[in-house]
Design a protein around this motif. Structure first.
Motif, mmCIF file in Angstrom:
data_model
loop_
_atom_site.group_PDB
_atom_site.id
_atom_site.type_symbol
_atom_site.label_atom_id
_atom_site.label_comp_id
_atom_site.label_asym_id
_atom_site.label_seq_id
_atom_site.Cartn_x
_atom_site.Cartn_y
_atom_site.Cartn_z
ATOM 1 N N ASN A 44 110.539 165.590 75.411
ATOM 2 C CA ASN A 44 111.751 164.846 75.259
ATOM 3 C C ASN A 44 111.433 164.418 73.642
ATOM 4 O O ASN A 44 112.304 164.502 72.814
ATOM 5 C CB ASN A 44 111.809 163.617 75.971
ATOM 6 N N LYS A 45 110.177 163.377 73.462
ATOM 7 C CA LYS A 45 109.786 163.222 72.063
ATOM 8 C C LYS A 45 108.360 162.749 72.241
ATOM 9 O O LYS A 45 107.830 162.598 73.182
ATOM 10 C CB LYS A 45 110.540 161.904 71.553
ATOM 11 N N PHE A 46 107.723 162.434 70.932
ATOM 12 C CA PHE A 46 106.543 162.081 70.851
ATOM 13 C C PHE A 46 106.780 160.891 69.694
ATOM 14 O O PHE A 46 107.332 161.094 68.779
ATOM 15 C CB PHE A 46 105.570 162.928 70.680
ATOM 16 N N GLU A 47 105.897 160.104 69.875
ATOM 17 C CA GLU A 47 105.769 158.858 68.672
ATOM 18 C C GLU A 47 104.674 158.302 68.533
ATOM 19 O O GLU A 47 103.816 158.401 69.472
ATOM 20 C CB GLU A 47 107.313 157.855 69.166
ATOM 21 N N ASN A 48 104.495 157.395 67.511
ATOM 22 C CA ASN A 48 103.261 156.815 67.430
ATOM 23 C C ASN A 48 101.847 157.448 67.031
ATOM 24 O O ASN A 48 101.022 157.054 67.955
ATOM 25 C CB ASN A 48 103.070 155.610 68.416
ATOM 26 N N LEU A 49 102.162 158.785 66.376
ATOM 27 C CA LEU A 49 101.000 159.298 65.983
ATOM 28 C C LEU A 49 100.228 158.545 65.121
ATOM 29 O O LEU A 49 100.808 158.440 64.158
ATOM 30 C CB LEU A 49 101.399 160.766 65.775
ATOM 31 N N ARG A 50 99.076 158.376 65.306
ATOM 32 C CA ARG A 50 98.355 157.290 64.546
ATOM 33 C C ARG A 50 96.884 157.370 64.904
ATOM 34 O O ARG A 50 96.552 157.945 65.881
ATOM 35 C CB ARG A 50 98.898 155.917 64.491
ATOM 36 N N VAL A 60 98.796 159.160 70.616
ATOM 37 C CA VAL A 60 100.100 159.543 70.468
ATOM 38 C C VAL A 60 100.592 159.297 71.920
ATOM 39 O O VAL A 60 99.912 159.438 72.881
ATOM 40 C CB VAL A 60 100.367 161.023 70.029
ATOM 41 N N VAL A 61 101.858 159.056 72.011
ATOM 42 C CA VAL A 61 102.712 158.641 73.169
ATOM 43 C C VAL A 61 103.614 159.845 73.334
ATOM 44 O O VAL A 61 104.204 160.133 72.314
ATOM 45 C CB VAL A 61 103.439 157.291 72.990
ATOM 46 N N ILE A 62 103.666 160.411 74.552
ATOM 47 C CA ILE A 62 104.582 161.648 74.811
ATOM 48 C C ILE A 62 105.433 161.187 75.900
ATOM 49 O O ILE A 62 105.167 160.604 76.729
ATOM 50 C CB ILE A 62 103.632 162.763 75.299
ATOM 51 N N TYR A 63 106.732 161.599 75.756
ATOM 52 C CA TYR A 63 107.852 161.463 76.553
ATOM 53 C C TYR A 63 108.561 162.728 76.839
ATOM 54 O O TYR A 63 108.362 163.692 76.054
ATOM 55 C CB TYR A 63 109.240 160.642 75.833
ATOM 56 N N PHE A 64 108.571 163.167 78.185
ATOM 57 C CA PHE A 64 109.122 164.363 78.594
ATOM 58 C C PHE A 64 110.133 164.239 79.707
ATOM 59 O O PHE A 64 110.267 163.142 80.211
ATOM 60 C CB PHE A 64 108.052 164.997 79.249
ATOM 61 N N ASP A 65 110.750 165.375 79.950
ATOM 62 C CA ASP A 65 111.937 165.346 80.737
ATOM 63 C C ASP A 65 111.378 166.552 81.972
ATOM 64 O O ASP A 65 111.003 167.266 81.757
ATOM 65 C CB ASP A 65 113.319 165.842 80.431
ATOM 66 N N LEU A 66 111.449 165.922 83.340
ATOM 67 C CA LEU A 66 110.977 166.797 84.309
ATOM 68 C C LEU A 66 112.021 166.818 85.545
ATOM 69 O O LEU A 66 112.567 165.832 85.871
ATOM 70 C CB LEU A 66 109.648 166.084 84.837
ATOM 71 N N LEU A 116 113.060 163.188 86.498
ATOM 72 C CA LEU A 116 112.716 162.288 85.516
ATOM 73 C C LEU A 116 113.270 162.698 84.232
ATOM 74 O O LEU A 116 112.609 163.138 83.209
ATOM 75 C CB LEU A 116 111.156 162.161 85.262
ATOM 76 N N VAL A 117 114.540 162.671 84.025
ATOM 77 C CA VAL A 117 115.318 163.137 82.815
ATOM 78 C C VAL A 117 115.979 161.893 82.109
ATOM 79 O O VAL A 117 116.642 161.102 82.745
ATOM 80 C CB VAL A 117 116.287 164.160 83.219
ATOM 81 N N GLY A 118 115.666 161.705 80.916
ATOM 82 C CA GLY A 118 116.310 160.368 80.159
ATOM 83 C C GLY A 118 115.803 159.053 80.663
ATOM 84 O O GLY A 118 116.167 158.204 80.302
ATOM 85 N N GLN A 119 114.595 158.948 81.386
ATOM 86 C CA GLN A 119 114.030 157.905 81.480
ATOM 87 C C GLN A 119 112.770 157.601 80.725
ATOM 88 O O GLN A 119 112.157 158.359 80.238
ATOM 89 C CB GLN A 119 113.527 157.749 83.180
#
Length: 175
Positions: A44-50, A60-66, A116-119
């Motif tokens: 879905n996206k990843f964010e806060n690569l730091r 990093v924080v990873i978001y995914f759709d399953l 787990l889509v869009g959550q």
């Protein structure tokens, strides 16, 4: 030969032999049952690569759709399923890194449909850390795995659905 302990021993030995044979047939019959799970796993996206504050590590924080239909994995010999999503990557210091970023235990066929889509709740409850500063620009592979725990027999692993993606080459948050 005809004493009570001899007869008890013969009955016990025969019963043990029959039960062992039935357990063997149970294990073999499980391998003959078809199982066709359907899995769709997408980033879905990843964010806060730091760089992690206070250490020399990346995070990093990873978001995914399953979406997954695992009902065909359940049969009369299935006790539970342990399902999980991994993130795999390589670094110059470690050729193979694998992190579990989400997991769940499924105990019944009724709970074997995952959506787990869009959550936002499916993200790992803490950031993914790399021991070093090697996440920038890394090629990650998300994969869906399961371990089928039978009532009798061996643990049966499986894997379906994967997606490759590349992390950003620069930090998104500087500390």
């Amino acid at each position: 030969m005809y004493s009570a302990p001899s007869r008890a021993n013969a009955i016990f030995a025969y019963t043990t032999f029959v039960l062992g044979g039935l357990l063997f047939l149970n294990v073999v019959s499980r391998l003959l049952l078809p199982s066709n799970p359907v899995v769709s796993l997408k980033l879905n996206k990843f964010e806060n690569l730091r760089k992690h504050y206070g250490s020399d590590n990346d995070q990093v924080v990873i978001y995914f759709d399953l979406k997954a239909d695992l009902t065909t994995l359940f049969n009369w010999n299935t006790k539970q399923l342990f399902v999980y999503v991994t993130a795999e990557y390589s670094t110059p210091t470690n050729k193979f890194n694998q992190l579990i970023i989400w997991d769940k235990i499924i105990r019944s066929k009724d709970d074997a449909m995952l959506d787990l889509v869009g959550q936002t709740g499916q993200r790992y409850n803490r950031p993914m850390y790399d021991n070093g500063r090697n996440l920038r620009g890394a090629n990650l592979t998300l994969s869906f795995h399961w371990d089928e725990t039978p009532i009798t027999g061996i643990l049966l692993p499986g894997q379906l659905g994967s997606q490759n993606f590349k992390l950003a080459s620069q930090y998104s948050v500087e500390l």
